[in-house]
Design a protein around this motif. Sequence first.
Motif, short mmCIF file in Angstrom:
data_model
loop_
_atom_site.label_atom_id
_atom_site.label_comp_id
_atom_site.label_asym_id
_atom_site.label_seq_id
_atom_site.Cartn_x
_atom_site.Cartn_y
_atom_site.Cartn_z
N LEU A 185 11.24 -20.05 14.37
CA LEU A 185 12.20 -20.72 13.50
C LEU A 185 11.50 -21.20 12.24
O LEU A 185 10.37 -21.71 12.29
CB LEU A 185 12.81 -21.94 14.18
N SER A 186 12.17 -21.03 11.10
CA SER A 186 11.78 -21.71 9.88
C SER A 186 12.41 -23.09 9.85
O SER A 186 13.59 -23.25 10.20
CB SER A 186 12.24 -20.94 8.63
N MET A 187 11.64 -24.06 9.44
CA MET A 187 12.14 -25.41 9.18
C MET A 187 11.94 -25.67 7.69
O MET A 187 10.80 -25.80 7.23
CB MET A 187 11.38 -26.44 10.02
N LEU A 188 13.03 -25.69 6.95
CA LEU A 188 12.96 -26.00 5.52
C LEU A 188 13.28 -27.48 5.35
O LEU A 188 14.45 -27.89 5.38
CB LEU A 188 13.94 -25.14 4.72
N LEU A 189 12.24 -28.27 5.20
CA LEU A 189 12.38 -29.72 5.08
C LEU A 189 12.57 -30.06 3.60
O LEU A 189 11.67 -29.87 2.78
CB LEU A 189 11.14 -30.42 5.63
N TYR A 190 13.75 -30.54 3.26
CA TYR A 190 14.06 -30.87 1.88
C TYR A 190 13.46 -32.23 1.53
O TYR A 190 13.63 -33.21 2.26
CB TYR A 190 15.56 -30.90 1.66
N LEU A 191 12.76 -32.28 0.40
CA LEU A 191 12.12 -33.52 -0.03
C LEU A 191 12.90 -34.23 -1.13
O LEU A 191 12.62 -35.39 -1.43
CB LEU A 191 10.69 -33.22 -0.50
N ASN A 192 13.86 -33.56 -1.73
CA ASN A 192 14.78 -34.20 -2.66
C ASN A 192 16.03 -33.35 -2.76
O ASN A 192 16.14 -32.29 -2.14
CB ASN A 192 14.14 -34.47 -4.03
N ARG A 251 8.18 -25.78 3.87
CA ARG A 251 8.44 -24.89 5.01
C ARG A 251 7.44 -25.21 6.11
O ARG A 251 6.21 -25.16 5.91
CB ARG A 251 8.33 -23.42 4.62
N ILE A 252 7.98 -25.51 7.27
CA ILE A 252 7.18 -25.79 8.47
C ILE A 252 7.58 -24.78 9.54
O ILE A 252 8.77 -24.49 9.70
CB ILE A 252 7.41 -27.23 8.96
N ASN A 253 6.63 -24.25 10.26
CA ASN A 253 6.92 -23.24 11.27
C ASN A 253 7.08 -23.88 12.64
O ASN A 253 6.21 -24.64 13.10
CB ASN A 253 5.82 -22.19 11.32
N VAL A 254 8.22 -23.58 13.29
CA VAL A 254 8.50 -24.05 14.65
C VAL A 254 8.03 -22.99 15.63
O VAL A 254 8.48 -21.82 15.57
CB VAL A 254 10.00 -24.34 14.84
N LEU A 255 7.16 -23.37 16.54
CA LEU A 255 6.46 -22.42 17.40
C LEU A 255 7.09 -22.35 18.79
O LEU A 255 7.62 -23.34 19.30
CB LEU A 255 4.99 -22.82 17.54
N TYR A 256 6.97 -21.17 19.40
CA TYR A 256 7.36 -20.94 20.78
C TYR A 256 6.23 -20.19 21.47
O TYR A 256 5.36 -19.59 20.81
CB TYR A 256 8.66 -20.13 20.85
N ASP A 257 6.21 -20.23 22.80
CA ASP A 257 5.17 -19.54 23.56
C ASP A 257 5.12 -18.07 23.19
O ASP A 257 6.16 -17.43 22.99
CB ASP A 257 5.44 -19.65 25.07
N ARG A 258 3.93 -17.54 23.16
CA ARG A 258 3.77 -16.08 22.97
C ARG A 258 3.96 -15.34 24.30
O ARG A 258 4.52 -14.26 24.33
CB ARG A 258 2.37 -15.76 22.44
#
Length: 259
Positions: A185-192, A251-258
């Motif tokens: 998952l992409s996490m697009l964290l808005y700062l403004n 942009r922060i990356n949300v990780l899952y098990d490989r």
Amino acid sequence: MDMSLPQTYSGYVIATQPGSLPMGGTVPDTPIYALRRLPAGLLASAAAMEPAVRRDIDIGGQLAFVIGNILSAEACRALIGIGEHFGFRDEAPGISTPPGMRMNQALHWMADAELLELIHQTVAPLLPQTLHGKALWPRLSQRINLYKYRKGDVFNRHTDGDWPGYGFSTDQVGIEEWLGGRSQLSMLLYLNGPEDGVQGGATRLYGDSGVITDVIPKAGSALFFQHGFRPGSVVHAGTQVGGDTPKYVARINVLYDRA
């Protein structure tokens, strides 16, 4: 708005990679930064005043949702200040995009584990606990892509690639790739956002069924969607910023098990 950091909060280059330019070409040894310590009070003031809430977005059956109230306005201003302290650049380290796709400025930053843990604790209960049979990883990648959109900047239609997770080496002077997790998952964290003077700059989502939805940035909220080059990954774009106030997003990356 004062986006400078006190001089006591110094940064350093933790790694370098070739950086791609918006219109093609690369710049060798593009820096990835780290802070020696976070600004005073950032962690204490980072939590939003209201509980985090999730709102699902209908784009024809694909996975996309917004979580609001992740960070406080003060924390968002501090993250903008970190980006401006290091300095945004045309080149993006380790990123490869076709000429004319990414028309903004970038900064890659290795964020403090405590800050990422605070964000993860806030969003994890609202995230899919499994995706494609893989369990949610207990940490967010510490490598953050900060983007600055000035007047006229866009990020044209694309699909985000998937990444491994990254953290600091034991001695804090390098970056280590985590072998157990991979982003889904992409996490697009808005700062403004518009309340801060941003004009335009919505994230446009293109659904499989021809559904097009614009997500308006709001400081402290984040847009999540599936990424990677697989069925179900969400095609999206950062629409043009029209005013003199830059738009900032992480942009922060949300990780899952490989495995």
